[in-house]
Design an enzyme around this catalytic site. Structure first.
Site, mmCIF file in Angstrom:
data_model
loop_
_atom_site.group_PDB
_atom_site.id
_atom_site.type_symbol
_atom_site.label_atom_id
_atom_site.label_comp_id
_atom_site.label_asym_id
_atom_site.label_seq_id
_atom_site.Cartn_x
_atom_site.Cartn_y
_atom_site.Cartn_z
ATOM 1 N N MET A 1 -0.405 2.951 5.001
ATOM 2 C CA MET A 1 -1.281 2.325 5.292
ATOM 3 C C MET A 1 -1.493 0.955 4.248
ATOM 4 O O MET A 1 -2.335 0.441 4.466
ATOM 5 C CB MET A 1 -2.611 3.202 5.211
ATOM 6 C CG MET A 1 -2.719 4.282 6.201
ATOM 7 S SD MET A 1 -2.195 3.731 7.665
ATOM 8 C CE MET A 1 -2.315 5.433 8.651
ATOM 9 N N HIS B 1 -0.631 -2.810 3.297
ATOM 10 C CA HIS B 1 -0.298 -4.196 3.823
ATOM 11 C C HIS B 1 0.907 -4.621 3.187
ATOM 12 O O HIS B 1 0.981 -4.777 2.103
ATOM 13 C CB HIS B 1 -1.582 -5.029 3.629
ATOM 14 C CG HIS B 1 -2.661 -4.525 4.467
ATOM 15 N ND1 HIS B 1 -3.749 -3.459 3.937
ATOM 16 C CD2 HIS B 1 -3.081 -4.799 5.894
ATOM 17 C CE1 HIS B 1 -4.578 -3.306 4.913
ATOM 18 N NE2 HIS B 1 -4.441 -4.090 6.007
ATOM 19 N N GLU C 1 1.129 -1.148 -5.201
ATOM 20 C CA GLU C 1 2.657 -1.800 -5.731
ATOM 21 C C GLU C 1 3.025 -1.329 -7.147
ATOM 22 O O GLU C 1 3.814 -1.236 -7.443
ATOM 23 C CB GLU C 1 2.460 -3.192 -5.605
ATOM 24 C CG GLU C 1 2.473 -3.799 -4.130
ATOM 25 C CD GLU C 1 1.289 -3.481 -3.147
ATOM 26 O OE1 GLU C 1 1.246 -3.519 -1.970
ATOM 27 O OE2 GLU C 1 0.246 -3.115 -3.679
ATOM 28 N N ASP D 1 17.348 10.137 -12.063
ATOM 29 C CA ASP D 1 18.656 10.013 -11.123
ATOM 30 C C ASP D 1 19.801 9.761 -11.918
ATOM 31 O O ASP D 1 20.649 10.438 -11.953
ATOM 32 C CB ASP D 1 18.398 8.883 -9.729
ATOM 33 C CG ASP D 1 19.976 8.961 -9.180
ATOM 34 O OD1 ASP D 1 20.225 9.931 -8.807
ATOM 35 O OD2 ASP D 1 20.413 7.831 -8.939
#
Length: 157
Positions: free
Chosen positions: A74, A76, A113, A127
Site C-alpha cells: 500500500m 505510494h 522508506e 546475508d
C-alpha cells in the site's frame, strides 16, 4: 478507528492522496544487528569473503528505501530527494546500528522508506556474514523521528 487502507467492504485499497498538499517530508529509522566476536572482527577488518560488508549494507539500505513501494503493497511510489545512512559500532556488544534518513517533497510520508532501508541494510549484513555466524540477531527496528504532513513532528526520545 477506521483504517484508511480498507474500503467500506473491508477490501484493501491504496489511499488516495491526490488532494493532499505537497510538503517537505523526512523520516529517520534505525535498527541493530548483534553477532559473534568472530563475525564482528571479520566485518571490522574487511576480510569477509563476500566483500566489504558495511559498504555493501549502505548501498543496500539506499536501494531498499528506493524500492519500498515495490515490496510494501500500500506504499505510494515517491520521488526521494535524499537518503543518508550512518553506521554506529558497539564494540563491547559486537553490534552495528544502522541509521537511515529519507527525505522528499511529497503528499505522503517517508517513514516506510526509512524503515525498509534499515531492514534491507541489516539483512544484507546478515546475508554476507551468515557463513560465520547464523545466530546473528536483528532487533529494535524503529522509527526514530519524522517531520512533515498532517500529523506533524514525531521524535522517539
Amino acid at each position: 478507528m477506521k483504517l484508511s487502507h480498507l474500503d467500506e467492504k473491508n477490501h484493501p485499497k491504496m489511499v488516495d492522496v491526490s488532494d493532499k498538499n505537497i510538503t517537505s517530508r523526512m523520516a529517520t529509522a534505525s535498527g541493530v544487528i548483534y553477532m559473534s566476536q568472530e563475525a564482528f572482527d571479520v566485518i571490522k577488518n574487511n576480510t569477509a569473503k563476500k566483500g566489504p560488508v558495511l559498504q555493501t549494507a549502505i548501498v543496500a539500505a539506499i536501494m531498499g528505501a528506493k524500492k519500498t513501494s515495490e515490496i510494501i503493497p500500500m506504499c505510494h511510489p515517491l520521488m526521494l530527494s535524499k537518503i543518508e545512512t550512518d553506521i554506529v559500532e558497539f564494540v563491547k556488544e559486537c553490534a552495528f546500528k544502522l541509521i537511515v534518513t529519507v527525505k522528499c517533497e511529497g503528499k505522503t510520508g517517508v517513514e516506510m522508506e526509512a524503515l525498509s532501508g534499515v531492514s534491507i541494510g541489516l539483512l544484507t549484513i546478515y546475508d554476507m556474514i551468515k557463513a560465520i555466524d547464523k545466530s546473528m540477531r536483528i532487533t529494535d527496528i524503529v522509527l526514530e523521528s519524522k517531520e512533515g504532513g498532517k500529523s506533524g513532528k514525531f521524535v522517539r526520545y
